[in-house]
Design a protein around this motif. Sequence first.
Motif, mmCIF file in Angstrom:
data_model
loop_
_atom_site.group_PDB
_atom_site.id
_atom_site.type_symbol
_atom_site.label_atom_id
_atom_site.label_comp_id
_atom_site.label_asym_id
_atom_site.label_seq_id
_atom_site.Cartn_x
_atom_site.Cartn_y
_atom_site.Cartn_z
ATOM 1 N N ARG A 106 0.828 -1.184 0.000
ATOM 2 C CA ARG A 106 0.000 0.000 0.000
ATOM 3 C C ARG A 106 0.861 1.232 0.000
ATOM 4 O O ARG A 106 2.061 1.166 -0.061
ATOM 5 N N ASP A 107 0.179 2.337 0.079
ATOM 6 C CA ASP A 107 0.861 3.601 -0.069
ATOM 7 C C ASP A 107 0.430 4.522 1.046
ATOM 8 O O ASP A 107 -0.415 5.374 0.876
ATOM 9 N N HIS A 145 -7.951 1.547 5.465
ATOM 10 C CA HIS A 145 -8.183 1.514 4.018
ATOM 11 C C HIS A 145 -9.625 1.132 3.646
ATOM 12 O O HIS A 145 -10.139 0.104 4.081
ATOM 13 N N ASP A 190 -5.625 -3.897 6.898
ATOM 14 C CA ASP A 190 -5.201 -2.516 6.636
ATOM 15 C C ASP A 190 -6.407 -1.677 7.058
ATOM 16 O O ASP A 190 -7.251 -1.335 6.242
ATOM 17 N N ASP A 207 -7.624 6.333 2.767
ATOM 18 C CA ASP A 207 -7.135 5.899 4.070
ATOM 19 C C ASP A 207 -7.607 6.923 5.095
ATOM 20 O O ASP A 207 -7.388 8.124 4.912
ATOM 21 N N HIS A 229 -5.339 2.882 -4.684
ATOM 22 C CA HIS A 229 -5.195 4.343 -4.617
ATOM 23 C C HIS A 229 -4.808 4.937 -5.976
ATOM 24 O O HIS A 229 -5.058 6.107 -6.232
HETATM 25 ZN ZN LIG Z 1 -5.146 2.518 1.509
#
Ligand SMILES: [Zn+2]
Length: 303
Positions: free
Chosen positions: A6-7, A283, A280, A231, A224
């Motif tokens: 992820r970012d 997210h 996550d 997020d 994303h």
């Molecule tokens: Zn995310």
Amino acid sequence: MKRADRDPGAVIAAPAKPATLVVAAIVLCLGVSAGGAGRAKPAAADPVLPSSGLNTASKASKAATLLAAYPEQLERIEDNILVWKKDGSQMGFDDGITGKDFDALLEKPDIEDQFTMSYPRGDQTSPPAKNFDPGRFRNDSFFAKMYGDCSKGEVAPHLVNVAWLPKKGGGQVRVTAINGVDKKLKAISDELDALPDRFTPYLVSPGGTYVCRVIAGTERRSAHAYGIAIDINVPHSDYWRWSKPNANGTIPYRNRIPNEIVRIFEKHGFIWGGKWYHYDTMHFEYRPELLTAEQGAQARTQP
Ligand SMILES: [Zn+2]
């Protein structure tokens, strides 16, 4: 630095929060993610599928669910061929490869494989089973056709600003207008804005929405990169790469996000990363095909 899934440093459109908080969130993510370097492939040592939660619907049923979720985009699926409305172009629905393990599903899913696991709509009551990641299998060609390839500048022209929890001072976030994702996020924001103040810390300041990148070490794009993910506040969230596996190799589940928040996102077509074994919890991403009535009914019948 490897950040395989992820970012966390996804950008937001406007200076919606104090710069120190932004930096703190990014440093937190980058720092902890760096600790996970060296495990570029999640669960590579044990790529088995979970024994429950698998979607047992027929191929035809999965195709119908996909068509119903994206009526403005998809014309039909016939003889294993998906036809797009906008230009009549075609894609294979099922590559015919059976018995893919977890890693193969993650690395090379066909469009049908996106339905391998039934997303369990509703309140989270227990940790997900090992490798239960409904929604993490994404066919890049499918999403790039739908939302554009960000590396070719095709996503940015569709991005619009959405005021995020304006009553609580959430600033602006930037998502795609394709499929009305911006309007859905606004509806989510309105409902979240009406929640009691105790929920605010989870929501303001959001960690980010759109960012154009591939997942480190792969050719796969993060959700994303299509402008369909958000997020929420990183310091109140948990991420599987931030925890050490137990002695038996399983990842201990952690979550602090209240179900009230998740319900609102799901109502408007967004799935939650807190329902994944590779969790996550900050997210959310727009995946209406995993939140249809049929998917919900199926999920509730799972043991
Ligand atoms: Zn995310």
